[in-house]
Structure formats: C-alpha cells, structure tokens
Write an enzyme that holds these catalytic residues in place. Structure first.
Site, short mmCIF file in Angstrom:
data_model
loop_
_atom_site.label_atom_id
_atom_site.label_comp_id
_atom_site.label_asym_id
_atom_site.label_seq_id
_atom_site.Cartn_x
_atom_site.Cartn_y
_atom_site.Cartn_z
N CYS A 115 27.33 31.57 25.03
CA CYS A 115 27.57 30.60 23.97
C CYS A 115 27.56 29.17 24.53
CB CYS A 115 28.85 30.93 23.21
SG CYS A 115 28.98 30.07 21.61
N HIS A 211 28.39 36.25 21.72
CA HIS A 211 29.55 36.59 22.53
C HIS A 211 29.57 38.08 22.87
CE1 HIS A 211 32.01 32.87 22.51
NE2 HIS A 211 31.25 32.59 21.46
N GLU A 213 31.13 39.56 25.14
CA GLU A 213 32.48 40.01 25.51
C GLU A 213 33.30 40.43 24.30
OE1 GLU A 213 33.51 36.10 23.93
OE2 GLU A 213 31.78 36.89 25.03
#
Length: 232
Positions: A115, A211, A213
């Site tokens: 990002c 993202h 994660e």
C-alpha cells in the site's frame, strides 16, 4: 538453517493506549509479522530512525525488507501541491522509509512494498502519485475487497496465479507517473495501478497497492522470504 531476517517498517503514533498507559508508540498490525512467520521468516520491526546511516546499518543486517502500509505520502516528496483531501504529513516516517527503500535497492536486498510502501517505492524512483482516487476504501478502519488482474508473465502473476483475484484494500492515493525502471504489473477494473515491480532480471523488488497482511494468503510474504534465502 537460520531463518531469513525480515525487517518491517512501523507506524509512529503520538498517542497510543494499552492498559492504563497512553504514550507515543511504534506499532504495527499483527498480520505483518504473523504472515512473515508463517512464510518461514523471522520478523523484526523497524521504527523510524533519523540518525545518519541508520538505514544502511539496518539493511546490512537484514535478509529482506517490507515497507508497510500507513498514512499518506507527503505530496512535497513528489513535487505536488497538497490536495485538501490529503492526510497529515508523517515526515519522520517518510524520510526513514525512503532511506530504507533506496538503500535496499542499491544493495539488492529483497523488497516488498505494501500500500503506502508501493507508493513510496514509486516516489523513491522519481514517480508521482494521484492524491485521491474514489472507490478504493470503505469506512474508516475497514477494508473493502475488489478485483485485481496481474499482468501475464510478470513476477506477480507467477506468485499469485491464477488471476484475477479479490484483494482487501484501503487507500485513496495511487500511482500516477511510474518511477524509473518500474513496471505496472496489476490493475483494478477502473485502471488503477495495483502492483509495481522491477524487471525479473533485477533483485526481488515487488509492491502491491492492497493489504495482503489483512487476508489469509501468505503467498507474497512467502515469495519475499524465498528470495531472502528461505528456500523454495
């Protein structure tokens, strides 16, 4: 065999609460270190450090680097006038992460940008950003899923095939003019650049606008750890 040491840049917040305490803190969502660990790496957090040569010292000790998501990049970094919709600047973090990126690229250290990390990679190589794009964020504190399509033949496509895929996203800055040597290797339906990479012949340098994660998909972190010496 020793686990590859993967450095992950962190947020720096003036006021953070835990238990009875409310103090300045360097912090990071747990998904970053958990996915790094699942991928076979040893995660170490890298809070901003403004001392001379700190980035070079950190990079020399690492096997791989993740530049994490976070606040808007200061438009001054890419020669633009601030848009009223652009968030407050984070000068200490901008300087630290740009130094990490530039040092990692020079050293050939495997690098993954996430990002804001993708946006900074673009800026570090002379690119620019759009300060606002609609449709890529939900309410504050939430991610929205949208579809991205990797470019066939890219490193990203090799990591994330089959395509297209739905990814969690929350951003309003986006890549405009590409930095020197970078290739756009994924796009959203509206044309927004969703991934950047250096040519496959170069050291591993890959960045995504979403993202990973925040999802249960460690493939990008696994690719970084593998490039950092963590096996196949």
């Amino acid at each position: 065999m020793a686990l590859p040491l993967i450095g992950i840049s962190t947020y720096l917040e003036d006021r953070t609460r835990w238990g009875v305490w409310e103090k300045p803190a360097a912090l990071l969502p747990a998904g970053y270190h958990r996915q790094t660990q699942r991928a076979g790496g040893l995660a170490v957090l890298l809070p901003p450090d403004g001392t001379p040569d700190a980035a070079a010292t950190a990079v020399a000790r690492l096997d791989g680097l993740v530049i994490s998501g976070g606040p808007d990049v200061d438009p001054a970094r890419f020669g633009a006038t601030r848009d009223p919709r652009t968030g407050s600047p984070a000068p200490e973090r901008d300087a630290w992460e740009l130094a990490l990126i530039e040092t990692a690229l020079t050293a050939g250290l495997p690098l993954l940008g996430i990002c804001r990390g993708m946006q900074l990679l673009n800026v570090a190589l002379g690119g620019t950003l759009n300060q606002h794009v609609d449709g890529h964020q939900g309410p504050p504190g939430t991610f929205v899923d949208h579809e991205v399509t990797p470019v066939p033949g890219s490193r990203l496509a090799a990591v994330l095939s089959p395509a297209p895929l739905a990814v969690p996203t929350h951003h309003h800055q986006s890549v405009a003019e590409l930095g020197t040597g970078l290739t756009a290797t994924a796009h959203a339906v509206d044309g927004t650049v969703e991934a950047l990479e250096l040519p496959a012949s170069a050291a591993f340098a890959l960045a995504v606008q979403w993202h990973p994660e925040a999802a249960d998909d460690p493939r990008l972190l696994r690719a970084l750890v593998t490039a950092a010496g963590g096996g196949g």
